[in-house]
Design an enzyme around this catalytic site. Structure first.
Site, PDB file in Angstrom:
ATOM      1  CG  ASN A 137       6.902  64.765 -51.603  1.00  0.00           C
ATOM      2  OD1 ASN A 137       6.425  64.184 -51.356  1.00  0.00           O
ATOM      3  ND2 ASN A 137       6.415  65.426 -52.635  1.00  0.00           N
ATOM      4  CE1 TYR A 176      -1.494  60.432 -54.602  1.00  0.00           C
ATOM      5  CE2 TYR A 176      -0.926  57.759 -54.846  1.00  0.00           C
ATOM      6  CZ  TYR A 176      -1.399  58.575 -54.523  1.00  0.00           C
ATOM      7  OH  TYR A 176      -0.197  58.944 -52.668  1.00  0.00           O
ATOM      8  NE  ARG A 193       2.180  52.836 -50.238  1.00  0.00           N
ATOM      9  CZ  ARG A 193       3.157  53.036 -49.724  1.00  0.00           C
ATOM     10  NH1 ARG A 193       2.537  53.373 -48.157  1.00  0.00           N
ATOM     11  NH2 ARG A 193       4.443  52.872 -49.247  1.00  0.00           N
ATOM     12  CG  HIS A 238       0.866  55.744 -59.075  1.00  0.00           C
ATOM     13  ND1 HIS A 238       0.241  54.508 -58.803  1.00  0.00           N
ATOM     14  CD2 HIS A 238       2.059  55.587 -58.496  1.00  0.00           C
ATOM     15  CE1 HIS A 238       0.926  53.500 -57.545  1.00  0.00           C
ATOM     16  NE2 HIS A 238       1.821  55.095 -57.538  1.00  0.00           N
ATOM     17  NE  ARG A 268      10.182  53.476 -46.551  1.00  0.00           N
ATOM     18  CZ  ARG A 268      11.167  53.323 -48.103  1.00  0.00           C
ATOM     19  NH1 ARG A 268      11.056  53.942 -49.064  1.00  0.00           N
ATOM     20  NH2 ARG A 268      12.064  51.849 -47.814  1.00  0.00           N
ATOM     21  NE  ARG A 291       5.408  60.339 -59.380  1.00  0.00           N
ATOM     22  CZ  ARG A 291       4.875  60.057 -58.678  1.00  0.00           C
ATOM     23  NH1 ARG A 291       3.422  58.737 -58.553  1.00  0.00           N
ATOM     24  NH2 ARG A 291       6.001  59.036 -57.438  1.00  0.00           N
ATOM     25  CG  HIS A 339       4.588  46.737 -55.532  1.00  0.00           C
ATOM     26  ND1 HIS A 339       4.249  47.452 -56.943  1.00  0.00           N
ATOM     27  CD2 HIS A 339       4.290  48.347 -54.571  1.00  0.00           C
ATOM     28  CE1 HIS A 339       4.298  48.749 -56.549  1.00  0.00           C
ATOM     29  NE2 HIS A 339       3.966  49.489 -55.515  1.00  0.00           N
TER      30      HIS A 339
END
Length: 699
Positions: free
Chosen positions: A58, A482, A389, A606, A419, A578, A449
């Site tokens: 991270n 997630y 993703r 998530h 990304r 979060r 997205h």
């Protein structure tokens, strides 16, 4: 007069910078909460090591993206761009100090807590001084056979300039004595660790049977044998270092004809972007550190001296190497709802009523099965799906390929700019095109997205749209890590909305109007503002008013100001955020009725859930979008209602579980700091994730 009207009017305007927490500082605080999982002795030992690695990864991304962006702004204009009104140079100074504290805490956790605890379990990281004769012999052979043939030491002189250093690669700066084979005096050399070799090497078990889980860092092997790389010269010092670079891709979408080729061409530059951070061994002399800083055009504030491996995240490999189930989370098998089992008529079930899945507590298999069955079903005419993703090897993509080869109309919107997943997405886009699918890359200037699938099926009474809408990606691996919601529906309005959104993404025409979905970048932001204001209106009229919202990040200033205004009106507001939260809860006369908590546990939270009580006519939405500028204005997003009463009740119960969590929750104070929630005296321990593993919406 209502209670709300008695509240004093604050002197501070709701857009005052003092009312906003700095975004980067908030992100570092989230990373600190992740690191606390590595220090929590209630977490299994190898899982603690995993959380340490996650905190390291991270932090890498934080520097690659956030710090890199601030450095660019500071060099160009240095004008404030965020609601807290901090100039980029000031922000860099403050977050730099906090980042240094965090790095020190990471290595203290590794050296003082995890390494001793692992050693007590027979898992050892051996220093060079601890190698016995048998191990030294094996490691010498490893160096000769595995390292020496591929390593290229580089003495630095005018004919051998300082090499280009790959982003986040392991390197060594070596101090040399004497002269080389040509009689020249060379003071420094650089050794680049081979990228193909593991950074942690497991030693073979010794004849005595001990040492089954003995490990050595690759850096230790190079340190031990660095002299062999410079024959006839002496080495007076060898110090590992790593440089972090700006990894954001720049593609001028208005000026390119083929976005795939443009992104593909930009990917190699990520390895050599502008430098933003230098990590060196803690014992590296200052003169060598300064030498490296000058080479990378960095200041001393960008230097991080670390007591341990510069690439801590490589320790993640131990979770696969060490076979110790007792030191990991117990195995968990997600539930498979009976109505979606292997023998169920999936389309009949969805047509009968909406079906909700909460991953990873519910299996992701029905989502894969949804596409697989559609691919094999002769009555299915078309499949349309967005992919943000999904991973390099995807069962979802396999099913789409099968459908295209079977002659169905398959349309896939692939987001090439997800990304750090760009390369994988380029590969799957090429694979889908080769199979005959229609592949588009979204809308210029906007990331796609939204997570949505549309299946058009011919039935006896005509064509029907079956949809899946989610808060997370179509990625089977992350679906086990997630928490995300997924909704199956055959609702005509919802199906038509998804159809309209796909038309917009492929034809670039204007959506005529959506019946159920709140879409970004068009209706979502004003709709959220209006719904918050509606709750404020109920409170001002003395009616019960409450908002419960769960998301990953809360940043967008207008939404935060709307929440402040609602709090002033007396609305009870519970936020489960979060990660980044720029709102300050509990500020007198501004946000006294707002409470903010973050839950960090085994699974990465998530889900995005927004509930508005609306004076007894409640509304509940699931979304792919956080409350951030980028999601509202620069991305294609979906926010969709949950209307089936049983599903509304389930999601509401699950929200209440998170609000009652007194084990894995962290409470945000008005000063921007977090305190871990603890059970009150006599109160039972409650961890929302653990309770959800026992069953959906368990109270």
């Amino acid at each position: 007069m209502t209670a709300a009207s008695n509240m004093p009017v604050p002197e501070t305007p709701l857009d005052a910078p003092v009312l906003f927490i700095n975004r980067e500082l908030s992100l570092l605080e989230f990373n600190d909460r992740v690191l606390e999982q590595a220090r929590d002795t209630d977490v299994p030992l190898l899982e603690r090591l995993k959380f340490l690695c996650i905190s390291s990864t991270n932090l890498d991304e934080f520097f690659e993206v956030r710090v890199a962006g601030l450095k660019q702004k500071a060099e160009l204009v240095n004008a404030p761009t965020d609601a807290d009104n901090r100039a980029p140079s000031d922000a860099l100074r403050v977050i730099g100090a906090r980042a240094h504290e965090l790095v020190e805490k990471q290595y203290a956790t590794l050296n003082d807590e995890l390494i001793p605890a692992l050693e007590s379990q027979g898992i050892r990281f051996l220093r060079r001084s601890e190698w016995n004769a048998e191990q030294r012999a094996w490691l010498a052979e490893y160096f000769e056979e595995e390292l020496l043939p591929v390593i290229s030491p580089l003495g630095l002189d005018p004919a051998h300039p300082f090499p280009r250093i790959l982003n986040k690669s392991l390197n060594f700066i070596v101090s040399l004595d004497g002269t080389d084979g040509f009689g020249r005096k060379i003071e420094h050399a650089v050794v680049q660790a081979p990228r193909a070799l593991p950074r942690v090497i497991q030693l073979p078990a010794q004849e005595s049977g001990s040492g089954t889980h003995d490990f050595v860092f690759l850096s230790s092997i190079i340190h031990e044998h660095v002299g062999d790389l410079f024959p006839s010269m002496g080495t007076s010092g060898c110090y590992q270092f790593r440089v972090t670079r700006n990894s954001d891709l720049f593609v001028d979408e208005e000026e390119v004809d083929d976005l795939l080729r443009a992104v593909e061409g930009e990917l190699p530059s990520r390895r050599y972007g502008d430098c933003v951070r230098l990590e060196v061994a803690h014992n590296c002399p200052q003169e060598l550190s300064d030498y490296l800083l000058a080479r990378f055009i960095l200041g001393r504030e960008d230097l991080y001296q670390v007591n341990g491996p510069v690439n801590v995240n490589r320790l993640m490999s131990l979770l696969d190497t060490v076979d110790r189930p007792d030191l990991k989370y117990s195995a968990y098998t997600p539930r498979l709802p009976a109505e979606l089992g292997p023998n169920a008529d999936l389309f009949a079930e969805i047509r009968a009523h909406d079906v909700l899945l909460h991953h990873p507590f519910d299996s992701f298999l029905p989502v894969i099965d949804f596409v697989r069955r559609a691919a094999a079903d002769t009555r299915v005419l078309a499949i349309k799906q967005t992919l943000y993703r999904t991973g390099p090897e995807s069962a979802v993509v396999d099913a789409l390929v099968d459908a295209a080869r079977a002659g169905k109309e398959v349309t896939v919107v692939v987001e090439l700019r997800a990304r750090f997943d760009e390369a994988d997405n380029i590969a799957l886009a090429n694979r889908l095109q080769a199979a005959g699918a229609h592949v588009v890359y979204g809308v210029v200037g906007y990331k796609t997205h939204a997570k949505m699938t549309l299946i058009v099926r011919r039935e006896t009474d005509g064509l029907h749209n079956y949809v899946h809408l989610g808060t997370g990606n179509y990625h089977p691996k992350t679906a086990r890590l997630y928490t995300d919601y997924g909704l199956f529906s055959c609702d005509p309005d919802l199906g038509n909305d998804v159809h309209e959104m796909f038309l917009q993404l492929t034809s670039l025409g204007k959506v005529s109007g959506l019946a159920r979905i709140l879409d970004a970048p068009f209706r979502l932001h004003p709709a959220i503002i209006d719904k918050i204001a509606r709750e404020a209106g109920h409170a001002e009229r003395g009616r019960p008013a409450r908002i419960v919202a769960k998301m990953n990040s809360l940043v967008e200033p207008q939404v935060i100001q709307a929440l402040y205004a609602a709090s002033q009106a007396g609305v009870e507001i519970d936020l489960i955020v979060r990660g980044v939260c720029c709102l300050r809860p509990g500020v007198p006369d501004v946000s006294e009725t707002i409470r903010v908590r973050s839950v960090v546990g085994r699974f990465l939270e998530h889900t995005r859930v927004f509930r508005f009580d609306n004076d007894g006519e409640p509304e509940l939405y699931l979304a792919s979008a956080d409350w951030m500028d980028r999601n509202f204005f620069r991305r294609v997003e979906t926010c969709f209602p949950v209307t089936r009463p049983a599903l509304y009740d389930r999601v509401s119960r699950e929200l209440d579980l998170y609000l009652a969590d007194n084990s894995q929750a962290w409470l945000l104070g008005s000063d921007g700091s977090y305190q871990r929630a603890r059970p009150a005296e006599g109160e039972a321990v409650l961890a929302a994730q653990k309770r959800l593993m026992e069953g959906p919406g368990q109270a």
